[in-house]
Design an enzyme around this catalytic site. Structure first.
Site, short mmCIF file in Angstrom:
data_model
loop_
_atom_site.label_atom_id
_atom_site.label_comp_id
_atom_site.label_asym_id
_atom_site.label_seq_id
_atom_site.Cartn_x
_atom_site.Cartn_y
_atom_site.Cartn_z
CG ASP A 82 -2.11 0.83 1.14
OD1 ASP A 82 -2.53 1.12 0.00
OD2 ASP A 82 -2.67 1.21 2.19
N GLY A 216 -9.00 5.42 2.45
CA GLY A 216 -9.55 6.11 3.62
C GLY A 216 -10.91 5.59 4.01
CB THR A 240 -7.63 4.36 10.60
OG1 THR A 240 -6.78 5.09 9.70
CG2 THR A 240 -7.68 5.07 11.94
ZN LIG Z 1 -4.72 4.88 1.09
#
Ligand SMILES: [Zn+2]
Length: 291
Positions: A82, A216, A240
Site C-alpha cells: 500500500d 480512507g 485505521t
Molecule cells: Zn490509502
C-alpha cells in the site's frame, strides 16, 4: 486456490457491483484474523501491508506468511503493497511475492507520476501476474510514510484520469474523491460522489477495464460506503480501524489482566476483535459469498 491476480478479482467485483475489502495488517495475528474471517464468510480478500510494516518485518517474511496463509485457504487472496512512493521498494516487494503493488507518485507532477507509475507497471507485468495500482489526485491525512495536509489534497480530474490510466497501463486506479486517511474530523465528510461516478463511467462504462479503489475507508457511515460501492468502487481500503482495534483491544486486555503473563491470550483477544471488524466490513461491502 487462493493466490490470484488482483485485477481479475476486482474486475468481477466491478461487474457485479460489490467491493473487495483490502485490509491493512501490521503483524501475523492481524493477517490470520483477516484470513479466518474472510474464509468464514466466503469472501475474496486483499491483505495489505504498507511500507513501514513491510520494511519492519521485511518483504520476504510478509511474502512467506502470505503464501502460507493463502495456499491453504479456500478463497482467493491477494497481497498488496500500500502507498509506496519508492519505485525500487515497489520492485523489491514484487520480487518477494506481493501480487499487487501500489506505486503512489500522486504528490509528483502529472508527467512524473506517469513516468514512475509506468516504470513499476512495466516491471511488474514483465515479472508475471502482478497488478499495479496508481493514484491521481491526493488523499489527505497520514498513511504510513505519505502525509498530505487537508488544504493540499487535490481531487482527481476525470479527463486527466483517462490519460493517466491509458499512458501508465495500470491495472487498478485510485482516484482522489475527498476521502481521507486516519480518523475523519466530522461524521459527514465532503465526498465528491459525482466525480467518482463520472470517472467510473469514463473508465468502466462500456465494460469493466480498470477497477477503482476507495482509500480512507475507516469511519465512513454505512450508507456512504454502500453508495461508494454502487458508484463503482470495487477495492475498499481499511487501515485505521484495524490499528485502533489492535491497540485498544491489547490495552483493554492487559488492563483487565494485569497479573497474567500469557501473550497467547492477548493474541487471542486481538484476533477475535479483528475478526469482528472484518465481518462488519465484508457485510457492508457485499463481498460475502463471492469467493
Ligand atoms: Zn490509502
Amino acid at each position: 486456490m487462493a493466490i490470484v491476480d488482483a485485477k481479475e478479482m476486482l474486475l468481477k467485483a466491478t461487474a457485479e457491483r460489490y467491493a473487495v475489502g483490502a485490509f491493512n495488517c501490521t503483524n501475523l495475528i492481524q493477517m490470520e484474523a483477516v484470513v479466518e474471517a474472510a474464509v468464514e464468510l466466503k469472501a475474496p480478500l486483499i491483505l495489505q501491508a504498507s511500507v513501514a510494516p513491510s520494511k519492519f518485518l521485511s518483504p520476504a517474511v510478509i511474502g512467506v506468511i502470505y503464501k502460507t496463509l493463502a495456499q491453504s485457504a479456500p478463497i482467493p487472496i491477494c497481497l498488496h503493497l500500500d502507498h509506496c512512493s519508492d519505485v525500487q521498494f515497489c520492485k523489491l516487494c514484487a520480487d518477494a511475492g506481493y501480487t499487487n503493488i501500489m506505486i503512489d507518485a500522486s504528490k509528483q507532477e502529472f508527467s512524473e507520476n506517469i513516468r514512475q507509475t509506468k516504470e513499476v507497471v512495466d516491471y511488474c507485468h514483465r515479472l508475471g501476474n502482478i497488478s499495479v495500482e496508481g493514484e491521481l489526485g491526493t488523499v489527505s491525512g497520514v498513511e504510513d510514510q505519505v502525509k498530505v495536509a487537508e488544504d493540499e489534497a487535490q481531487l482527481c480530474d476525470p479527463q486527466q484520469a483517462m490519460a493517466f490510466v491509458e499512458q501508465t497501463g495500470i491495472d487498478i486506479f485510485a482516484p482522489a474523491i475527498g476521502t481521507a486517511h486516519g480518523v475523519y474530523k466530522t461524521k459527514d465528510p465532503r465526498l465528491d460522489f459525482d466525480r467518482l461516478k463520472k470517472i467510473a463511467e469514463m473508465i468502466n462504462g462500456q465494460k469493466p477495464r480498470v477497477p477503482l479503489v476507495i482509500h480512507g475507508g475507516t469511519g465512513l457511515q454505512p450508507d456512504v460506503v454502500k453508495k461508494l460501492v454502487s458508484l463503482g468502487g470495487s477495492k475498499y481500503n481499511v487501515s485505521t480501524d484495524l490499528k485502533h482495534t489492535l491497540i485498544d483491544t491489547t490495552y483493554a486486555y492487559i488492563s483487565d489482566h494485569r497479573q497474567e503473563y500469557n501473550p497467547g491470550k492477548i493474541d487471542a483477544s486481538v484476533k477475535e476483535a479483528i475478526k469482528g471488524r472484518i465481518s462488519y466490513w465484508i457485510g457492508l461491502l457485499g463481498s460475502a459469498g463471492k469467493a
